[in-house]
Design an enzyme around this catalytic site. Structure first.
Site, PDB file in Angstrom:
ATOM      1  N   ASP A  47       0.839  -1.196   0.000  1.00 27.24           N
ATOM      2  CA  ASP A  47       0.000   0.000   0.000  1.00 27.24           C
ATOM      3  C   ASP A  47       0.875   1.247   0.000  1.00 27.24           C
ATOM      4  O   ASP A  47       1.625   1.483   0.951  1.00 27.24           O
ATOM      5  CB  ASP A  47      -0.914  -0.004   1.231  1.00 27.24           C
ATOM      6  CG  ASP A  47      -1.873   1.171   1.219  1.00 27.24           C
ATOM      7  OD1 ASP A  47      -2.857   1.116   0.455  1.00 27.24           O
ATOM      8  OD2 ASP A  47      -1.622   2.156   1.946  1.00 27.24           O
ATOM      9  N   TYR A  52       3.064   9.985   1.077  1.00 25.09           N
ATOM     10  CA  TYR A  52       4.013   9.415   2.032  1.00 25.09           C
ATOM     11  C   TYR A  52       5.456   9.793   1.717  1.00 25.09           C
ATOM     12  O   TYR A  52       6.348   9.579   2.541  1.00 25.09           O
ATOM     13  CB  TYR A  52       3.878   7.888   2.076  1.00 25.09           C
ATOM     14  CG  TYR A  52       2.481   7.381   2.359  1.00 25.09           C
ATOM     15  CD1 TYR A  52       1.498   8.213   2.916  1.00 25.09           C
ATOM     16  CD2 TYR A  52       2.117   6.082   2.059  1.00 25.09           C
ATOM     17  CE1 TYR A  52       0.213   7.751   3.158  1.00 25.09           C
ATOM     18  CE2 TYR A  52       0.836   5.605   2.304  1.00 25.09           C
ATOM     19  CZ  TYR A  52      -0.116   6.448   2.845  1.00 25.09           C
ATOM     20  OH  TYR A  52      -1.393   5.991   3.086  1.00 25.09           O
ATOM     21  N   LYS A  77      -2.398   6.061  -4.428  1.00 26.10           N
ATOM     22  CA  LYS A  77      -3.528   6.953  -4.168  1.00 26.10           C
ATOM     23  C   LYS A  77      -3.363   8.301  -4.860  1.00 26.10           C
ATOM     24  O   LYS A  77      -2.255   8.723  -5.208  1.00 26.10           O
ATOM     25  CB  LYS A  77      -3.673   7.159  -2.647  1.00 26.10           C
ATOM     26  CG  LYS A  77      -3.762   5.849  -1.877  1.00 26.10           C
ATOM     27  CD  LYS A  77      -3.886   6.084  -0.378  1.00 26.10           C
ATOM     28  CE  LYS A  77      -3.790   4.774   0.381  1.00 26.10           C
ATOM     29  NZ  LYS A  77      -2.398   4.290   0.469  1.00 26.10           N
ATOM     30  N   HIS A 108      -7.551   9.428  -2.180  1.00 26.73           N
ATOM     31  CA  HIS A 108      -7.043   9.364  -0.809  1.00 26.73           C
ATOM     32  C   HIS A 108      -8.022   9.963   0.214  1.00 26.73           C
ATOM     33  O   HIS A 108      -8.188   9.427   1.304  1.00 26.73           O
ATOM     34  CB  HIS A 108      -5.688  10.086  -0.730  1.00 26.73           C
ATOM     35  CG  HIS A 108      -4.807   9.603   0.368  1.00 26.73           C
ATOM     36  ND1 HIS A 108      -3.430   9.676   0.311  1.00 26.73           N
ATOM     37  CD2 HIS A 108      -5.085   9.043   1.571  1.00 26.73           C
ATOM     38  CE1 HIS A 108      -2.911   9.181   1.421  1.00 26.73           C
ATOM     39  NE2 HIS A 108      -3.893   8.797   2.196  1.00 26.73           N
TER      40      HIS A 108
END
Length: 306
Positions: A47, A52, A77, A108
């Site tokens: 994932d 991030y 995402k 997201h």
């Protein structure tokens, strides 16, 4: 007793592994190593997200791994400031991840942020920076165009409440394959799970062990089951999630925990499930609650969550 599920079937017919590897908060120099360890431990579900800040590092692992691409499942995402530029945002993630396609592309958050404020990516003003004249239904329309491109196998959403899901479904031509949201024994989100089951939308649990500051692993019922079964409290919580009907994406950069989270999943008996289900009745809590300036988690109203 039945063996625990190893995968779930999406409404596209694709298989999503029941235990995935989360990469949120895996920092520079850690993310790539952790994903490599996860591959070696046997994970085949990863994932990711541009928010991030580690997709390039993870992409270096994907590029070199010997596991055939069709044998592992990758999610990424669409960040909120990319809602009006879906195709180019996907291309950036594919380039960074060094992949020709992703198995699942998620919206997201159900919030569109103005992409033209000059603010650093991911650091936008979430309260006052909303883009007017565009909402998640417009975003979904653009995401639907990706199907058939060969660059995404399925599309879905994340952090959608029952209210927002119903709004989306009124105009959606393609039913989301997945809703990824916070799910654990203190936040089972029963109303949301019910509508997702009715519509054939699989749920993936982020934060299946709780969140920052969580003492979920210290709950007496969790410890009792772990001791009786000779597993870790994390194994109890992940097994509960899978048995509740959703895939789970625990995250760790610790080699021992990476291995244990995957290998220690087991089937809980009826009494064990009941004991864990009771937790939300007395001490419900949501750990991931960013302030977007508007209500996002409509289902929390009236639950008295901490």
């Amino acid at each position: 007793m039945k063996n625990p599920k190893t995968h779930f079937i999406l409404n596209t017919g694709a298989k999503i592994p029941a235990v995935g590897f989360g990469t949120w908060k895996a920092g520079a120099g850690e993310a790539g190593k952790a994903v490599q360890l996860a591959f070696e431990a046997g994970y085949r579900h990863f994932d990711c997200a541009p928010l991030y800040g580690n997709e390039m590092e993870i992409g270096e692992v994907f590029e070199k791994v010997k596991v055939p691409r069709e044998e592992y499942f990758v999610t990424t995402k669409l960040w909120s400031s990319d809602h009006t530029r879906v195709a180019s945002a996907l291309e950036k993630s594919l380039s960074d991840l060094q992949l020709s396609y992703v198995d699942l592309y998620l919206m997201h958050w159900p919030i569109t942020l103005d992409p033209n404020t000059g603010t650093e990516y991911g650091k936008e003003d979430r309260v006052n920076g909303h883009l007017s004249g565009w909402d998640f239904r417009d975003t979904w329309r653009e995401m639907e165009k990706l199907i058939g491109s060969g660059k995404v196998k399925a599309i879905g959403v994340a952090n959608f409440s029952t209210k927002n899901m119903n709004i989306l479904l009124e105009t959606a031509k393609i039913i989301p394959a997945v809703n990824q949201t916070e799910l654990h024994p203190l936040l089972p989100q029963e109303a949301l799970h019910k509508i997702c089951q009715e519509k054939g939308i699989h749920q993936t649990a982020f934060g299946p062990l709780g969140g920052s500051g969580s003492t979920l692993h210290e709950e007496p019922i969790v410890i009792s089951i772990a001791e009786n079964r000779k597993v870790t409290p994390a194994n109890v919580l992940l097994s509960w999630g899978i048995q509740s009907g959703w895939s789970v994406i625990p995250k760790s950069t610790n080699e021992g925990r990476i291995k244990s989270n995957l290998k220690g999943v087991f089937s809980l008996d009826e009494n064990e499930m009941k004991g864990l289900n009771i937790l939300a009745k007395t001490k419900g809590r949501r750990f991931n609650r960013p302030n977007w300036g508007i209500t996002v988690f409509h289902d929390d109203e009236g639950l008295g969550l901490e």
